[in-house]
Scaffold this motif. Structure first.
Motif, mmCIF file in Angstrom:
data_model
loop_
_atom_site.group_PDB
_atom_site.id
_atom_site.type_symbol
_atom_site.label_atom_id
_atom_site.label_comp_id
_atom_site.label_asym_id
_atom_site.label_seq_id
_atom_site.Cartn_x
_atom_site.Cartn_y
_atom_site.Cartn_z
ATOM 1 N N SER A 27 0.813 -1.222 0.000
ATOM 2 C CA SER A 27 0.000 0.000 0.000
ATOM 3 C C SER A 27 0.845 1.269 0.000
ATOM 4 O O SER A 27 0.306 2.365 -0.143
ATOM 5 C CB SER A 27 -0.926 0.024 1.220
ATOM 6 N N VAL A 28 2.173 1.124 0.181
ATOM 7 C CA VAL A 28 3.037 2.303 0.251
ATOM 8 C C VAL A 28 4.257 2.129 -0.640
ATOM 9 O O VAL A 28 4.592 1.020 -1.064
ATOM 10 C CB VAL A 28 3.507 2.591 1.703
ATOM 11 N N GLU A 29 4.908 3.239 -0.875
ATOM 12 C CA GLU A 29 6.148 3.245 -1.647
ATOM 13 C C GLU A 29 7.207 3.995 -0.851
ATOM 14 O O GLU A 29 6.949 5.082 -0.334
ATOM 15 C CB GLU A 29 5.929 3.936 -2.992
ATOM 16 N N TYR A 30 8.388 3.375 -0.714
ATOM 17 C CA TYR A 30 9.514 4.021 -0.056
ATOM 18 C C TYR A 30 10.410 4.672 -1.112
ATOM 19 O O TYR A 30 10.617 4.112 -2.197
ATOM 20 C CB TYR A 30 10.362 3.004 0.715
ATOM 21 N N LYS A 31 10.952 5.826 -0.768
ATOM 22 C CA LYS A 31 11.955 6.463 -1.612
ATOM 23 C C LYS A 31 13.010 7.092 -0.718
ATOM 24 O O LYS A 31 12.680 7.699 0.305
ATOM 25 C CB LYS A 31 11.317 7.537 -2.507
ATOM 26 N N LEU A 32 14.264 6.943 -1.089
ATOM 27 C CA LEU A 32 15.354 7.567 -0.350
ATOM 28 C C LEU A 32 15.833 8.791 -1.100
ATOM 29 O O LEU A 32 16.178 8.711 -2.281
ATOM 30 C CB LEU A 32 16.518 6.585 -0.147
ATOM 31 N N GLU A 33 15.837 9.915 -0.419
ATOM 32 C CA GLU A 33 16.288 11.171 -1.007
ATOM 33 C C GLU A 33 17.352 11.754 -0.086
ATOM 34 O O GLU A 33 17.043 12.219 1.004
ATOM 35 C CB GLU A 33 15.106 12.128 -1.146
ATOM 36 N N ASN A 34 18.599 11.684 -0.515
ATOM 37 C CA ASN A 34 19.720 12.084 0.346
ATOM 38 C C ASN A 34 19.685 11.327 1.677
ATOM 39 O O ASN A 34 19.903 11.891 2.742
ATOM 40 C CB ASN A 34 19.701 13.588 0.597
ATOM 41 N N ASN A 35 19.372 10.033 1.558
ATOM 42 C CA ASN A 35 19.316 9.109 2.707
ATOM 43 C C ASN A 35 18.146 9.356 3.645
ATOM 44 O O ASN A 35 18.053 8.714 4.694
ATOM 45 C CB ASN A 35 20.621 9.134 3.505
ATOM 46 N N GLU A 36 17.233 10.266 3.308
ATOM 47 C CA GLU A 36 16.020 10.435 4.120
ATOM 48 C C GLU A 36 14.914 9.559 3.546
ATOM 49 O O GLU A 36 14.717 9.514 2.323
ATOM 50 C CB GLU A 36 15.546 11.884 4.137
#
Length: 631
Positions: free
Chosen positions: A381-390
């Motif tokens: 149900s969700v999507e993870y994304k890493l942006e500058n390790n956040e």
């Protein structure tokens, strides 16, 4: 009892073909009429309530709300109850009456809760008197009998609060669709790890240790398992004997808790082990290593063998019934994961936040993966994304709206929510939390470092709390201590601190350390918050002392009858001589469960309600707290 797979398949189909609102969840959840919903005991007898019995009470209460308070429509009504069968009944009764429940966080200061109730324009609460400012509808006064042909119009939104770490007025809103989607996430859990479906003596029972007003308790404990018509075991109190005896008496199979719970279990085992001879200690460690080795080759068979290998510890702990466990709500130490898993209790680490719900759990059947401290892979149900390790999260199951200090924020499915958590992802797609971005500092070698990684290397004794943080561009260690430490204890503590700091790489080592008599965390919090520490330092509410500034105070309680009675309680519970400033954990080798027992006896003896989250490890500090409350 009908097995989980059959109930799950039927429930998922019904929910997918419904409006995915709270009414649909309710109707599916309570169709398992003959299953036991709740169990509780009075010390000798177990009392059970079926889903059918609970449903009848819920509809009676909802009907009573509509008949006795006809002007209450589409309003927020607070739940003034701790986690219990009554909490569940009020939750659904408010929704069925066409109103929206606010899940009151009882760890919050009352003035914060009262402000939130004002923000929600809430006119009343339902439950028992807990001292809030709004008028109370007594649970037992909702006594009308529902008419079979009465039409209920369910509301479709709830509100809850975050933890008390920052003490901001923060309200999170979820609708039925978002929580339906979180329920549907359990499909992948059931497929990926069959251990979560394991029963004991043909029953699956979840211990209600976590508060149901917390997102972890609401979703992972209550909604996931009630959707399958499973049983919830409620505690009478949080004393040592009660927790362990309840697990064994009811044959609890699932235990979900915060890292503090698991670390204290680890400490209890280690403290007991230290009292054994060297031969026994070596035998135990050999058993741990053998258990892990077997589980690596035979994951499921290895769990059974582990409990036989280490039965002497297991029998005193949870017994044989516990099949699945989750830790969530914060960082759990590698050593804790290693020990609990080795004992044959598969412990998995998970991730979630009030704003996004429960979004991932490490579900590997392999003990090696469980011990790596991964939070797993994101649910569908969700999507993870890493942006500058956040870590950023978006999806169908996250909150659509939240208020921070009365300012509204709307979030749609296509927007990412910034978690502020530092996270990395491995080659297999698993995620690992390393700390918080707002805590980062630049080390002497120019690298960004999280203070959490440094705190994990420090183990201090005879302290109330400690935190690594930045102060005037220096990295420092601040140690909270009792004002009643003896001179010898202070000298020992200084030595302990310097030894621990010497173990840390010079580029990461705090430049200075300070002491304080002031609390490093709010009374309502379950962990130290650097934001709280920084705010209180800026407001001059935390006063720092160097070692030479510490004043050794004479024991003002020396002839105090209150203190003497508290010491008697300590001695009776622990079976040993206790001095006024002895630390229950470090001087007396007691466990958190012993601590819960002592606080329970103190509450009973002095007719007070000391929270089990309070840090009062010495008789003197317990006496001081009671004096503040009663005298």
């Amino acid at each position: 009892m009908i097995r989980v797979n059959k109930i799950a398949k039927e429930g998922y189909n019904l929910l997918n073909n419904s409006k995915k609102d709270f009414e649909a969840i309710f109707n599916i959840m309570f169709m398992h009429e003959n299953n036991t919903l709740a169990e509780k005991n009075d010390g000798s007898r177990i009392y059970k309530t079926t889903y059918k019995e609970a449903k009848e009470i819920i509809l009676d209460k909802a009907y009573s709300i509509n008949m006795k308070y006809p002007d209450l429509k589409d309003e927020y009504i607070g739940i003034s109850y701790d986690s219990s069968l009554e909490w569940i009944i009020i939750f659904w009764a408010i929704l069925a009456s066409g109103n929206k429940p606010y899940l009151i966080n009882h760890r919050h200061p009352k003035n914060l809760t009262n402000n939130i109730l004002d923000t929600l324009n809430s006119r009343c609460l339902i439950g028992v008197n807990m001292g809030y400012s709004k008028p109370l509808i007594n649970y037992y006064d909702l006594d009308l009998k529902n008419k079979d042909d009465y039409k209920f119009n369910f509301a479709n939104e709830i509100a809850l609060s975050t933890s008390a770490t920052t003490l901001k007025e923060k309200i999170i809103f979820f609708n039925g669709y978002e929580l339906s989607t979180q329920i549907l996430n359990s499909r992948s859990i059931l497929k990926e790890n069959k251990q979560i479906k394991k029963h004991y003596h043909d029953e699956l029972k979840q211990l209600v240790f976590l508060p149901l007003y917390h997102i972890f308790g609401l979703v992972a404990v209550y909604l996931w398992f009630s959707f399958f018509g499973r049983c919830f075991v409620f505690l009478n109190n949080y004393s040592a004997d009660t927790i362990l005896n309840t697990i064994r008496l009811h044959n609890v199979t699932h235990v979900f808790a915060v890292p503090l719970f698991w670390s204290k279990i680890e400490a209890e085992i280690n403290n007991n082990l230290k009292q054994q001879d060297e031969k026994t200690q070596k035998k135990f460690e050999k058993g741990i290593k053998l258990s892990i080795a077997i589980q690596k080759v035979f994951p499921h068979l290895g769990l059974k063998i582990a409990k036989k290998l280490l039965h002497e510890v297991d029998d005193k702990l949870f017994g044989k019934s516990v099949k699945f466990a989750i830790s969530g709500g914060g960082y759990i130490k590698d050593e804790t994961l290693r020990l609990i898993n080795a004992l044959g209790y598969p412990l998995h680490d998970g991730y979630g936040m009030s704003e996004v719900g429960i979004t991932s759990v490490e579900l590997s059947k392999n003990i090696t993966d469980r011990m790596k401290n991964s939070i797993g892979k994101p649910f569908k149900s969700v999507e993870y994304k890493l942006e500058n390790n956040e870590l950023l999260i978006k999806g169908k199951s996250i909150s659509h709206k939240f208020l921070i200090n009365k300012q509204e924020y709307i979030l749609n499915e296509d927007e990412y929510f910034k978690t502020n958590d530092i996270v990395h992802k491995d080659a297999k797609g698993r995620y690992y939390v390393e700390g918080r971005f707002d805590d980062l500092f630049i080390s002497s070698n120019g690298e960004n470092v999280s203070p959490d990684t440094i705190e994990k290397e420090i183990n201090l004794k005879n302290v109330l709390a400690y935190v690594v943080t930045k102060l005037d561009d220096d990295l420092v260690l601040i140690v909270g201590i009792s004002p009643y430490l003896t001179e010898n204890k202070v000298i020992e503590l200084k030595k302990n601190i310097e030894e621990e700091l010497d173990k840390i790489d010079s580029s990461l080592r705090p430049n200075k350390y300070y002491f304080t008599y002031d609390p490093l965390m709010s009374k309502e919090a379950i962990k130290v918050s650097r934001q709280y520490v920084k705010r209180n330092l800026d407001n001059n509410e935390i006063h720092l002392l160097k070692y030479d500034d510490i004043v050794i105070k004479s024991n003002e309680f020396e002839n105090n009858k209150l203190l003497q009675k508290i010491i008697e309680i300590f001695e009776k519970e622990l079976g040993k001589k206790v001095n006024p400033d002895d630390n229950i954990f470090y001087d007396l080798s007691a466990t958190s469960l012993d601590y819960f027992s002592i606080l329970s006896k103190v509450n009973e003896e002095f007719e007070v309600n000391l929270s089990y989250e309070l840090i009062l490890p010495t008789p003197v500090l317990v006496a001081k707290k009671i004096e503040e409350i009663k005298y």
